[in-house]
Design an enzyme around this catalytic site. Structure first.
Site, PDB file in Angstrom:
ATOM      1  N   ASN A   1       5.536   9.216   8.154  1.00  0.00           N
ATOM      2  CA  ASN A   1       6.077   7.898   7.798  1.00  0.00           C
ATOM      3  C   ASN A   1       6.018   7.778   6.277  1.00  0.00           C
ATOM      4  O   ASN A   1       4.944   7.554   5.720  1.00  0.00           O
ATOM      5  CB  ASN A   1       5.229   6.816   8.491  1.00  0.00           C
ATOM      6  N   TRP A   2       7.161   7.936   5.644  1.00  0.00           N
ATOM      7  CA  TRP A   2       7.190   7.948   4.174  1.00  0.00           C
ATOM      8  C   TRP A   2       7.086   6.536   3.585  1.00  0.00           C
ATOM      9  O   TRP A   2       6.971   6.386   2.384  1.00  0.00           O
ATOM     10  CB  TRP A   2       8.469   8.642   3.682  1.00  0.00           C
ATOM     11  N   LYS A   3       7.190   5.530   4.419  1.00  0.00           N
ATOM     12  CA  LYS A   3       7.132   4.130   3.954  1.00  0.00           C
ATOM     13  C   LYS A   3       8.126   3.933   2.791  1.00  0.00           C
ATOM     14  O   LYS A   3       9.185   4.553   2.798  1.00  0.00           O
ATOM     15  CB  LYS A   3       5.690   3.744   3.589  1.00  0.00           C
TER      16      LYS A   3
ATOM     17  N   GLY B   1      -4.237   3.905   5.349  1.00  0.00           N
ATOM     18  CA  GLY B   1      -4.209   3.968   3.885  1.00  0.00           C
ATOM     19  C   GLY B   1      -5.554   3.704   3.228  1.00  0.00           C
ATOM     20  O   GLY B   1      -5.627   3.484   2.025  1.00  0.00           O
TER      21      GLY B   1
ATOM     22  N   SER C   1      -5.063   7.368   8.167  1.00  0.00           N
ATOM     23  CA  SER C   1      -5.770   8.330   7.307  1.00  0.00           C
ATOM     24  C   SER C   1      -5.927   9.715   7.944  1.00  0.00           C
ATOM     25  O   SER C   1      -6.977  10.351   7.825  1.00  0.00           O
ATOM     26  CB  SER C   1      -7.122   7.764   6.867  1.00  0.00           C
TER      27      SER C   1
ATOM     28  N   HIS D   1       5.246  -1.315  13.397  1.00  0.00           N
ATOM     29  CA  HIS D   1       4.178  -0.836  12.510  1.00  0.00           C
ATOM     30  C   HIS D   1       3.377  -2.046  12.021  1.00  0.00           C
ATOM     31  O   HIS D   1       3.941  -3.117  11.796  1.00  0.00           O
ATOM     32  CB  HIS D   1       4.784  -0.069  11.333  1.00  0.00           C
TER      33      HIS D   1
ATOM     34  N   GLY E   1       0.897   8.709   7.224  1.00  0.00           N
ATOM     35  CA  GLY E   1       1.491   8.028   6.071  1.00  0.00           C
ATOM     36  C   GLY E   1       1.295   8.850   4.815  1.00  0.00           C
ATOM     37  O   GLY E   1       2.022   9.800   4.547  1.00  0.00           O
ATOM     38  N   GLY E   2       0.262   8.504   4.039  1.00  0.00           N
ATOM     39  CA  GLY E   2       0.030   9.116   2.722  1.00  0.00           C
ATOM     40  C   GLY E   2       0.147  10.632   2.703  1.00  0.00           C
ATOM     41  O   GLY E   2       0.822  11.196   1.827  1.00  0.00           O
TER      42      GLY E   2
HETATM   43  P1  PGA Z   1      -1.917   6.574   6.416  1.00  0.00           P
HETATM   44  O1  PGA Z   1      -0.792   5.685   7.134  1.00  0.00           O
HETATM   45  O2  PGA Z   1      -1.829   7.968   7.008  1.00  0.00           O
HETATM   46  O3  PGA Z   1      -1.563   6.554   4.949  1.00  0.00           O
HETATM   47  O4  PGA Z   1      -3.227   5.939   6.712  1.00  0.00           O
HETATM   48  C1  PGA Z   1      -0.541   5.783   8.509  1.00  0.00           C
HETATM   49  C2  PGA Z   1       0.571   4.833   8.907  1.00  0.00           C
HETATM   50  O5  PGA Z   1       0.643   3.715   8.375  1.00  0.00           O
HETATM   51  O6  PGA Z   1       1.415   5.160   9.764  1.00  0.00           O
END
Ligand code: PGA
Length: 263
Positions: free
Chosen positions: A12-14, A184, A224, A106, A245-246
């Protein structure tokens, strides 16, 4: 019943990476994953990337031109097919770009853009109606976890999002369990806690839609996920992949997570 559910690792590149950066990122990822995604059925892993809307066409073209094994995903959509909804993108538009997976509900959409369970339900149904698969996100806040209401929150969100769907549709779905306090923040749920809630998601589906869909439904963990914790999380029986995400913005890290998820 399947012997093994194929894990789905989703990036998920947001709101990161413009379309030039997106192109570089998917090309690098494809190079790093070369040979890893095909071959032995028992070790198969599926990988999706979910770029911002402005990058979708670019990434689609790269995937199709270079015959990458990576699957295209989106982060969000509206539930209506067409109409006066300024700023929104419809599931029909995403389907036209060969998007296969769309994230629905989300926690950032729920918290920052006031998405309700009812909106998530409508979106999930619309995504399915257009031949795509929703990745329905559920998860509790830190306050809810500390108050002991994780179970109620997660089962309530699963029931609300899937309400009205037929059992065979539910069996093809992806649910992502993402504890909000782990997104995150660098705080990951322990593998035991993540497994327990992913098993609860499956039990909720068994209860509402039957054993068959609960056996085929895939449940991702998100929050995370990093190269260092992926293998342990993915070794748990009810965790069928990760929503990342990250770490999905760094191709080496994302590829390492995919490698750690192979059977
Ligand atoms: P993260 O995000 O891996 O940066 O914690 C996960 C997500 O929001 O899907």
């Amino acid at each position: 019943m399947p012997d093994r559910r194929t894990p789905l690792i989703s990036g998920n590149w947001k709101m990161h990476l413009n379309h030039f950066e997106a192109l570089q990122t998917v090309q690098k990822l494809s190079y790093l994953l070369d040979g890893l995604l095909d071959g032995d059925e028992s070790a198969a892993v599926e990988v999706s990337v979910h770029p911002p809307f402005t990058d979708l066409r670019t990434v689609q073209t790269a995937i199709e031109t270079d015959r990458m094994d990576i699957v295209l995903g989106a982060q969000h959509c509206h539930w209506e097919e067409v109409g006066a909804f300024t700023g929104e993108v419809s599931p029909a538009m995403l389907a036209k770009l060969n998007v296969a997976y769309v994230i629905a509900g989300h926690s950032e959409r729920r918290e920052l853009f006031a998405e309700t369970d009812e909106m998530v339900r409508r979106k999930a149904a619309a995504i399915l109606a257009h031949g795509m698969t929703p990745i329905v996100c559920v998860g509790e806040t830190l306050a809810e976890r500390e108050a002991g209401s994780t179970e109620d929150k997660v089962t309530g969100q699963v029931r609300a999002a899937l309400e009205g769907l037929a059992a065979d549709a539910v069996g093809g779905l992806v649910v992502a369990y993402e504890p909000i306090w782990a997104i995150g923040t660098g705080r990951t749920a322990s593998a035991e806690d993540a497994q327990a809630v992913c098993a609860l998601v499956r039990a909720t589906v068994a209860d509402g839609w039957g054993q068959q869909p609960s056996a085929t439904l895939r449940v991702q963990y998100g929050g995370s996920v990093k190269p260092g914790n992926a293998a342990e999380l993915m070794s748990r029986p009810d965790i069928d992949g990760a929503l990342v995400g990250g770490a999905s913005l760094v191709s080496e890290d994302f590829a390492a997570i995919v490698r750690a998820s192979r059977g």
